[in-house]
Design a protein around this motif. Structure first.
Motif, short mmCIF file in Angstrom:
data_model
loop_
_atom_site.label_atom_id
_atom_site.label_comp_id
_atom_site.label_asym_id
_atom_site.label_seq_id
_atom_site.Cartn_x
_atom_site.Cartn_y
_atom_site.Cartn_z
N THR A 139 8.19 1.98 -5.34
CA THR A 139 7.09 1.47 -4.55
C THR A 139 7.65 0.72 -3.36
O THR A 139 8.63 -0.03 -3.48
N TYR A 174 6.21 -1.65 -0.07
CA TYR A 174 5.01 -2.35 0.34
C TYR A 174 5.35 -3.45 1.35
O TYR A 174 6.47 -4.00 1.34
N ILE A 182 3.53 2.57 -0.11
CA ILE A 182 3.73 3.94 -0.56
C ILE A 182 4.25 3.88 -2.00
O ILE A 182 5.15 3.09 -2.30
N GLY A 225 -0.39 6.65 -0.78
CA GLY A 225 -0.30 5.65 0.25
C GLY A 225 -1.58 4.85 0.29
O GLY A 225 -2.66 5.37 -0.02
N TYR A 226 -1.48 3.58 0.62
CA TYR A 226 -2.68 2.75 0.67
C TYR A 226 -2.56 1.75 1.82
O TYR A 226 -1.46 1.42 2.28
N ARG A 244 -7.02 4.04 -0.69
CA ARG A 244 -5.81 4.67 -1.21
C ARG A 244 -6.04 6.17 -1.29
O ARG A 244 -7.13 6.62 -1.69
#
Length: 620
Positions: free
Chosen positions: A316, A318, A333, A366-367, A386
């Motif tokens: 992850t 971020y 991601i 992805g968010y 997301r």
């Protein structure tokens, strides 16, 4: 000293000057662990169980603590010790009636924890040893964590040593059913380098014949701060469990046992600047499982052992940016690869294999999420989305939005709506006759309103929340062309309310209570009581600690064929006294079900009457 029984996430609704000086708020400690976001910035219904609450409980498993402290959360149990795995296992966690089939995601320092083939959580691995706090989100967490966080998430934050020197604690307990529990946590920090080591061992003969349980846990963690703004680290945790299952009273079993070895490891790097914070984490967890399905007393013993291996690995990435006053923009991601291998071996000839299967799936997502505070944070708006792609099910969109309103000092109002989902697991897709490779994710829409008020110089707080959940596409087994087949056909509506309160009456007296009500359209919903009430009173004069705790359940469906529900009320007592020297020594006593009530949580699995545990804890 103010003794917080349960630190509600609503402390985020107070300014720094309004929060009691000796209450540790989540923003002060969240930087100690890899975290995608500060959960108090989200307009979600969130509870924080603190280290102090965990220590006072004298429990070695986290789940009983969460049941007592978190309204709307319930866990199935089948006996005195251990939850087990495979058929007849307990440990299903429901939040507001959502949880069956792994719809509540457990994480350790943000790392997802679940079995790669059958998709279930591993409740026996969630121990209190080495835990700093637990963050529980009630409602979908899929925006941040993706699949399996459909009904909520439970993030276990491990203890880190932030001050130079050597510290630690150890405990030993003994009690009913020849139960023995031992634990040790120790840490050392010098300058930029820190290390934490922990270990625990539980064993019990169990309440019923052939219900023996054994569990061992080992943990090691390294942290290094090359500069003030950066931390890198690695964590390794191992767990070994052996649990016997006597079956139900109506259908007893002989020689039914599960043996589980699990491991998890991660490496991370995180940054924390004035205008930006984030990190990257790579992780893997794996398991090796053996199961003897047992046999009825008058039946022929089985001639095979079920075997499986599973894994769940990924990374992850971020980052959160503070672009302007009151603004936080978070983006990330995630990638995950999970799967496993199952087979049977002969008991007499282990080289003989049958019913073999291997499989795996990939997910990438992805968010992006933005939080904006307005008018000196009188109003905070939050929205995010997301996009997750699974190699089997394709694309899944997850929106979420809400707000936090603070109309006056000490009061807050939260509202949120969002989507949660759970992707089908390998068993549902490919294993056994009902398998269906064309299954789609289950999903639900959640609507939540929470009001909280602090009074009497912040010594009293009360919260009231309402929720409405609309579930779709539930995976159920139905007859298709005369054969059983897993299909996306189920729906449900869950709605209800929760209320909680805590009052620091004086320096020595405190009290807290929480109540939850659940109405569901699913008449046979296991492990989700219609009414749940927990209350406790604490008396702490000087070095003495006394806690009286009540747990009451109404209308709990246990799986009884006639639909009969259980209602019961338990009374528990905790007592301890700390001798303060260079090394603090605290003898303690734990009495559960002191009224000796008879009840069941799972049909055919009677729970024990009064039980006694006593021991000593040493802090150094």
């Amino acid at each position: 000293m103010l003794t917080p029984l349960l630190l509600f996430a609503s402390v985020a609704a107070l300014s720094d000057s309004e929060i009691p000086a000796d209450t540790v708020t989540l923003p002060d400690v969240v930087a100690a662990a890899p975290a995608k976001t500060n959960v108090t910035l989200l307009p979600l219904n969130t509870n924080i169980v603190t280290e102090e609450v965990i220590d006072k409980s004298a429990e070695t498993s986290l789940l009983p603590i969460l049941v007592n402290k978190v309204p709307g959360l319930f866990v199935t149990e089948r006996g005195f010790a251990g939850y087990g795995a495979s058929g007849g296992s307990a440990g299903t966690v429901n939040i507001r009636g959502v949880g069956q089939g792994n719809k509540v995601l457990f994480l350790v320092d943000g790392q997802p924890q679940w079995a790669g083939v059958f998709g279930h959580a591993m409740p026996d691995t969630y121990v209190t040893n080495g835990v700093e706090r637990v963050e529980i989100v009630k409602g979908p967490s899929s925006l941040i964590y993706g699949s399996n966080a459909m009904g909520g998430s439970v993030n276990i934050i491990t203890r880190r040593h932030l001050q130079d020197g050597f510290t630690g604690r150890a405990h030993a307990e003994f009690g009913s059913f020849t139960t023995q529990k031992f634990g040790l946590t120790t840490g050392y920090r010098k300058g930029k380098f820190g290390v934490t080591v922990a270990g625990a061992l539980d064993r019990s003969n169990g309440y019923r014949e052939n219900s023996e349980f054994w569990n061992a846990n080992e943990f090691i963690q390294f942290q290094y701060n090359p500069v003030k703004e950066w931390e890198v680290g690695t964590t390794v945790e191992m767990n070994q469990t052996k649990a016997n299952n006597p079956g139900t009273e109506q259908a007893p079993l002989v020689s039914m046992w599960t043996k589980v070895n699990r491991g998890t490891a991660s490496v991370y790097a995180k940054d924390n600047y004035e205008k930006a914070s984030g990190g990257v984490q790579a992780f893997i967890n794996w398991g090796r499982n053996w199961v003897d399905d047992g046999y009825a007393p008058d039946a022929t013993p089985t001639d095979y052992i079920f075997n499986s291996t599973d894994y769940n690995m990924g990374f992850t990435l971020y980052q959160t940016l503070n672009l302007w006053q009151g603004n936080d923009l978070s983006a990330g991601i995630d990638f995950m690869h999970w799967g496993g291998h199952v087979w049977n071996t002969g008991k007499e000839d282990i080289s003989m294999r049958s019913s073999e299967f291997k499989g795996s799936e990939n997910e990438i997502a992805g968010y992006v999420m933005m939080q904006q505070g307005l008018w000196n944070d009188l109003l905070s708006l939050n929205a995010g989305v997301r996009l997750q792609h699974g190699s089997q099910y394709g694309n899944e969109w997850v929106p979420q939005a809400g707000f936090i309103l603070k109309p006056y000092a000490g009061g807050s109002l939260k509202f949120s709506f969002g989507k949660g989902f759970r992707a089908p697991n390998l068993r549902e897709l490919y294993l056994y006759p009902p398998a269906n490779a064309d299954l789609k994710p289950e999903y639900m829409w959640n609507y939540d309103v929470e009001f909280r008020q602090w009074l009497f110089d912040n010594r009293f707080n009360i919260g009231l929340s309402f929720f409405f959940i609309d579930g779709k596409n539930m995976i159920q087994t139905a007859r298709v062309d005369g054969r059983p087949r897993n299909v996306n056909t189920g729906t449900f509506i869950n709605k209800g309310f929760e209320v909680d309160a805590a009052y620091q009456i004086s320096d020595e007296w405190s009290a807290s209570a929480n109540y939850s009500y659940l109405h569901t359209t699913n008449d046979n919903l296991l492990g989700a009581p219609k009414n749940k009430l927990n209350a406790e009173v604490c008396y702490t004069p000087g070095n003495l600690e006394l806690t009286l705790e009540s747990n009451t359940i109404w209308s709990l469906y246990t799986g009884a064929p006639d639909g009969h529900t259980q209602s019961y009320s338990l009374l528990n007592l905790r007592a301890g006294y700390t001798f303060r020297t260079k090394v603090d020594v605290k003898p303690f006593l734990k009495l559960d079900n002191i009224l000796n009530k008879h009840y069941e949580i799972m049909y055919g699995c009677p729970m024990p009457g009064m039980t006694v545990m006593g021991g000593v804890e040493i802090k150094f």
